[in-house]
Design a protein around this motif. Structure first.
Motif, PDB file in Angstrom:
ATOM      1  N   PRO A   1       0.819  -1.234   0.000  1.00 47.35           N
ATOM      2  CA  PRO A   1       0.000   0.000   0.000  1.00 47.35           C
ATOM      3  C   PRO A   1       0.843   1.271   0.000  1.00 47.35           C
ATOM      4  CG  PRO A   1      -0.913  -1.600   1.525  1.00 47.35           C
ATOM      5  CD  PRO A   1       0.418  -2.147   1.085  1.00 47.35           C
ATOM      6  N   ALA A   2       1.907   1.297   0.798  1.00 45.16           N
ATOM      7  CA  ALA A   2       2.773   2.482   0.840  1.00 45.16           C
ATOM      8  C   ALA A   2       3.534   2.652  -0.467  1.00 45.16           C
ATOM      9  CB  ALA A   2       3.748   2.361   2.008  1.00 45.16           C
ATOM     10  N   ILE A   3       3.980   1.551  -1.049  1.00 43.46           N
ATOM     11  CA  ILE A   3       4.723   1.620  -2.313  1.00 43.46           C
ATOM     12  C   ILE A   3       3.825   2.127  -3.436  1.00 43.46           C
ATOM     13  CG2 ILE A   3       5.943   0.271  -4.059  1.00 43.46           C
ATOM     14  CD1 ILE A   3       6.841  -1.598  -1.796  1.00 43.46           C
ATOM     15  N   ILE A   4       2.599   1.610  -3.510  1.00 48.18           N
ATOM     16  CA  ILE A   4       1.670   2.052  -4.541  1.00 48.18           C
ATOM     17  C   ILE A   4       1.321   3.528  -4.358  1.00 48.18           C
ATOM     18  CG2 ILE A   4      -0.641   1.763  -5.511  1.00 48.18           C
ATOM     19  CD1 ILE A   4       1.190  -0.457  -6.311  1.00 48.18           C
ATOM     20  N   ALA A   5       1.197   3.956  -3.104  1.00 51.81           N
ATOM     21  CA  ALA A   5       0.923   5.369  -2.847  1.00 51.81           C
ATOM     22  C   ALA A   5       2.057   6.241  -3.401  1.00 51.81           C
ATOM     23  CB  ALA A   5       0.747   5.605  -1.349  1.00 51.81           C
TER      24      ALA A   5
END
Length: 217
Positions: free
Chosen positions: A136-140
């Protein structure tokens, strides 16, 4: 609407051709930055003292105007797509490195301890445990980097019509056709929205364990 899609022949592309060129120039640098950021983030997580100077270097590079980057690179890479894509990859690092580091650091210690107890080494634990949880953090981070890159590609019009859709802004002045500028702005904005939506869908696909309401936000 025919004027909207009527692209001047000097650009040597159709409207769809410019879209494909724009996506290539925008997204390949983000992909390259992601591949570079993954090992850098691992070093920052494993050796905490590395994070601050790394973030400082990427921030300084991000502060360099794209036009100055072009001036430096043009003697080595010429008036080519590569001259546009290298700065975009560098700019993406300042977003992706912190995103990956924060995501990896958010992995619970008990999860890491369990992976270590199962015999996972540092690299295997990073790839198979930490990165999936940090999705989730990487995609953000990818969303911010991709949208920013799509916007900045247009600056490439300043170096021999290497700005893809941004080249329409220059031709709008040359041929006194404001509709070309409208085409450039509208199409670039739509591309940014579409790419962002694709990344959100990818996050939903890769994180089925997350509540859908939370993932959509």
């Amino acid at each position: 609407m025919s004027g909207f899609f009527d692209i001047p022949s000097d650009l040597q592309h159709s409207w769809f051709g410019l879209i494909g060129l724009h996506l290539r120039e925008a997204l390949l640098p983000v992909l390259a930055a992601l591949l570079i950021s993954l090992p850098i983030a691992q070093l920052c997580v494993r050796y905490r003292w590395v994070y601050t100077p790394t973030l400082g270097v990427t921030t300084v590079l991000y502060a360099i105007p794209s036009l100055a980057f072009f001036v430096v690179l043009i003697d080595y890479t010429g008036q080519t797509e590569l001259t546009v894509m290298i700065p975009l990859a560098v700019y993406s690092l300042v977003v992706l490195v912190p995103a990956i580091v924060d995501g990896v650091r958010s992995v619970p210690q008990e999860t890491l301890a369990a992976a270590t107890a199962m015999g996972f080494g540092p690299v295997r634990r990073y790839v198979q445990v930490q990165l999936p949880i940090a999705v989730p953090a990487i995609i953000a981070g990818l969303r911010v980097a991709a949208v920013s890159s799509i916007s900045l590609v247009s600056v490439g019009m300043l170096i021999g019509n290497q700005g893809a859709l941004g080249n329409l802004l220059n031709d709008a002045q040359i041929y006194h056709r404001p509709v070309l500028a409208v085409n450039s702005v509208v199409t670039t904005a739509v591309l940014a929205v579409v790419v962002d939506a694709v990344l959100v869908a990818l996050r939903l696909l890769l994180t089925p364990w997350m509540p859908k309401e939370s993932a959509a936000r």
